[in-house]
Design an enzyme around this catalytic site. Structure first.
Site, PDB file in Angstrom:
ATOM      1  N   GLN A 330      -3.627   6.135 -44.240  1.00 46.09           N
ATOM      2  CA  GLN A 330      -4.848   6.853 -44.611  1.00 46.09           C
ATOM      3  C   GLN A 330      -4.728   7.514 -45.973  1.00 46.09           C
ATOM      4  OE1 GLN A 330      -4.935   9.420 -41.215  1.00 46.09           O
ATOM      5  NE2 GLN A 330      -5.863   7.897 -39.877  1.00 46.09           N
ATOM      6  N   GLU A 615      -6.172  18.328 -42.161  1.00 46.17           N
ATOM      7  CA  GLU A 615      -7.079  18.211 -41.022  1.00 46.17           C
ATOM      8  C   GLU A 615      -7.389  19.623 -40.543  1.00 46.17           C
ATOM      9  OE1 GLU A 615      -5.243  15.807 -38.027  1.00 46.17           O
ATOM     10  OE2 GLU A 615      -5.846  13.923 -38.967  1.00 46.17           O
TER      11      GLU A 615
END
Length: 718
Positions: A330, A615
């Site tokens: 990612q 996150e």
């Protein structure tokens, strides 16, 4: 220039009271005064940076006469230093200032008169009689003034040092590295069997207590596949990666987790050359898994077998001769390296100082490319010089491009292992602090090390190096480690794991409010990871605090656990991940995740970040739990409104509110709108539609929507 009569000697009321009490204690039989520490400094040899005139010599400050004094010339900085004659265990320093006192000064200790550590510092002193309780072992003690309170110089009636002569036997440096440091040479039998044995234990031991370091002596090793599990590090012992060649592979894959590599954390590879068996090595990792100082004579595959998800990662000071295949990663950051080429990218691929890097093209493909890295200094590492272990400390580089080792001998200094205290599990924090005060560096062997008092790094250029992801756990709510306002400290290669009692912080670099310029010799924090929860209950107010100016934070993962033991919105409470108060701080490879409020708070001026991955906390119970006044949610990265200059490249924030998928975040990034505050290549992503962002930064950038996991991007702000 004032005459002596311009500054008449006088004692304050506090000083007179103290003198009367001391006199009474001497007269009282059986009083506690007889057990007081000894005055060690009186009449000892003393030197100073200067003196005002012949009537104010340095010796007057240690003659026991409150009517005489030392005074300096009228300039900053100035110092006065006393030689106690032999190392002593110190407990207190008393400074009796004349009217011309120091507003800012340090009390510094040394065992040899050359290397100094800070025992006390202040920038807001008020003169009179100042009594400072200190701890440390030293022969030399000095007062180092950095800011005068008056137009005159620095002037002391008395400079008194108290303690106990002779501190007992000094702690030894060097020695055995312990059973979990496994050393091979090319003639060692059954190397593969030993590698496999450790891997079987560590493959899925995500929150276990096992810690291992493999060290390969220089030479050539044939037919090996070193599979690297949790808390396992593999390193060569040459000064160059090419000194130690493995004809084989150093492998990370994700069979233990069904082909998903998003939890392949806490492991490392360093200082080796590889000839992969099939031409391409596999390093399918996520956070806290650095690949440093490696030479892959072929390609490198960053995805697990089957191309399952991965959420890494970090490469530095490495050469990969063929292609690096990103595939399902990612995000990734590569610094000061050389690659044959780069293939593919998912959301955020960042390069600085990388020869062969793809051209700038964010967001399609998602490449952010800087030609050089503004400032860098590679991580210290253990190596063999003949049969002697040493630690190499690389030199600072500016605007670096490519590896530090490709053209002749690397630049830096070597420290023999005899100058390190080798810390093994069970060593007390008091012993570690004694070693630091004695002037030794620290080398943590693999294991879990509990500290019931803060480790205090007070000497410039101290190295604190961990092997095998050595882990520090603060007991009783202490801060695990604090660095003083000093130059050139190197912290590298260890994990700090919060304890069950709330700590105000887990790592602090520098005291609050410092004004010292460390640009010529900055402190570096490299592969130092912070964890709150996961391995068990853990709590902290903030993970890592950077107060010292010019600090370089090169690859960190600061993580409030979203899985494992001791996990819950209030169970492993930690409101803030990474707080920067210092000016001119540079972060290269910054990973901070899941904190209850701001993940990053940047208050210092002229900060820079090259690559950021975040996150937001998964486990927020509802919108109200993250509401920030009238703002929906706390930004993943907030620059204080007072900041006038700041810059960032390649920053991403993702949300996955799996407890309440209806939660909305106003933005991932928040910063003042000023000409000097600039961001390049930002993105926010809703993972599967579990929560959404309204904007990328402030009110700029399109909202995320639906379940497609499609980034919303901003190429340039403002």
């Amino acid at each position: 220039m004032p005459r002596l009569s311009d500054h008449p000697p006088r004692l304050t009321a506090a000083a007179l009271t103290a003198a009367l009490i001391a006199a009474l204690l001497v007269l009282l039989p059986g009083s506690a005064a007889q057990a007081a520490p000894v005055l060690l400094s009186q009449g000892r040899p003393v030197t100073a940076s200067s003196q005002e005139n012949a009537g104010t010599p340095a010796s007057a400050a240690v003659d026991g006469d409150n009517a005489t004094r030392w005074s300096s010339q009228f300039a900053d900085p100035q110092w006065i230093q006393v030689d106690l004659g032999t190392p002593a265990l110190l407990s207190q320093v008393v400074l009796r200032w004349e009217t011309a006192y120091a507003k800012a000064y340090r009390i510094e200790l040394s065992t040899d008169g050359a290397a100094w550590s800070t025992a006390y510092s202040t920038t807001s002193a008020t003169g009179a009689v100042a009594t400072h309780d200190i701890a440390g072992t030293a022969r030399y003690v000095r007062v180092y003034g950095t800011q005068r309170a008056t137009q005159w110089g620095y002037s002391l009636f008395e400079f008194q040092v108290f303690g106990t002569s002779g501190s007992g036997p000094a702690l030894p440096g060097g020695g055995d590295l312990g059973p979990n440091v496994i050393v091979f040479d090319p003639s060692t039998p059954n190397i593969q069997g030993r590698l496999d044995e450790v891997f079987r234990q560590q493959e899925s031991a995500q929150f276990g207590s096992g810690r291992y370091q493999f060290l390969f002596k220089p030479g050539t090793y044939n037919g090996l596949n070193a599979q690297i599990g949790f808390y396992t590090s593999i390193s060569g012992l040459g000064l160059s990666p090419d000194d130690t060649t493995i004809n084989g592979d150093v492998t990370v894959d994700a069979g233990w987790f069904g082909g998903n590599a998003t939890q392949n954390f806490w492991r490392s590879a360093e200082n080796l050359a590889l000839n992969p068996v099939n031409g391409t090595d596999r390093w399918a990792v996520s956070q806290a898994a650095p690949f440093r100082r490696m030479h892959v004579k072929g390609g490198l595959n960053l995805a697990p077998d089957g191309f399952g998800w991965a959420s890494g990662g970090y490469i530095a000071d490495s050469r990969i001769d063929a292609q690096v295949g990103n595939y399902s990663q990612q995000q990734w950051y590569t610094r000061d390296s050389s690659i044959g080429s780069w293939g593919n990218g998912v959301w955020n691929q960042v390069f600085s100082g990388v020869q062969g890097a793809p051209a700038q093209s964010f967001p399609n493909p998602p490449y952010t490319t800087l030609d050089t890295t503004p400032v860098s200094r590679e991580k210290p590492f253990l190596y063999l010089d003949g049969s002697e272990y040493k630690v190499f400390v690389p030199a600072k580089r500016e605007n670096a491009r490519g590896t530090s080792w490709g053209n002749g001998a690397p630049q830096g200094t070597s420290l023999p292992l005899s100058r390190f205290y080798v810390v093994k599990p069970g060593t007390t924090a008091a012993t570690m602090n004694q070693a630091l005060a004695q002037g030794l560096h620290l080398l943590f062997t693999p294991g879990v090390h509990h500290v019931d008092q803060t480790l205090r790094v007070n000497r410039a250029d101290t190295v604190v190096l961990g092997l095998g992801l050595a882990t520090l756990v603060p007991d009783n709510g202490v801060t695990a480690m604090k660095v003083a306002d000093i130059d050139g400290v190197r912290l590298a290669g260890f994990l700090i794991d919060a304890g069950p009692v709330d700590s105000p912080s887990l790592l602090e670099v520098g005291p609050a409010g410092t004004t010292t310029d460390h640009g010529a010799n900055p402190t570096t924090v490299q592969d130092v990871f912070v964890r709150v929860g996961g391995a068990g209950p853990g709590r902290a107010d903030v993970g890592m605090v950077i107060n010292n100016h010019d600090t370089i934070v090169d690859h960190t993962w600061i993580w409030r656990a979203d899985h494992g033991d001791g996990v819950g919105w209030e169970t492993n409470r930690a409101d803030y991940g990474f707080r920067v108060n210092g000016d001119d701080v540079l972060a290269t490879g910054l990973f901070v995740e899941h904190f209850n409020k701001y993940d990053v708070q940047w208050n210092g001026e002229r900060g820079r970040t090259v690559f950021y991955q975040n996150e937001k906390a998964y486990d927020a119970p509802d919108q109200a739990a993250i509401q920030n006044g009238s703002t929906k949610g706390y930004a993943a990265y907030k620059v204080a409104d007072s900041v006038t200059v700041h810059e960032g490249w390649g920053l991403g924030s993702y949300c996955y509110y799996n407890v309440d998928p209806t939660i909305r975040q106003d933005h991932g990034f928040q910063a003042p709108v000023k000409p000097g505050v600039k961001f390049h290549d930002l993105l926010v992503v809703s993972l599967g539609g579990k929560g959404q962002y309204e904007h990328v930064i402030n009110t700029t950038g399109a909202p995320t929507s639906g379940t497609s996991t499609t980034p919303s991007t901003v190429v340039s702000f403002p």
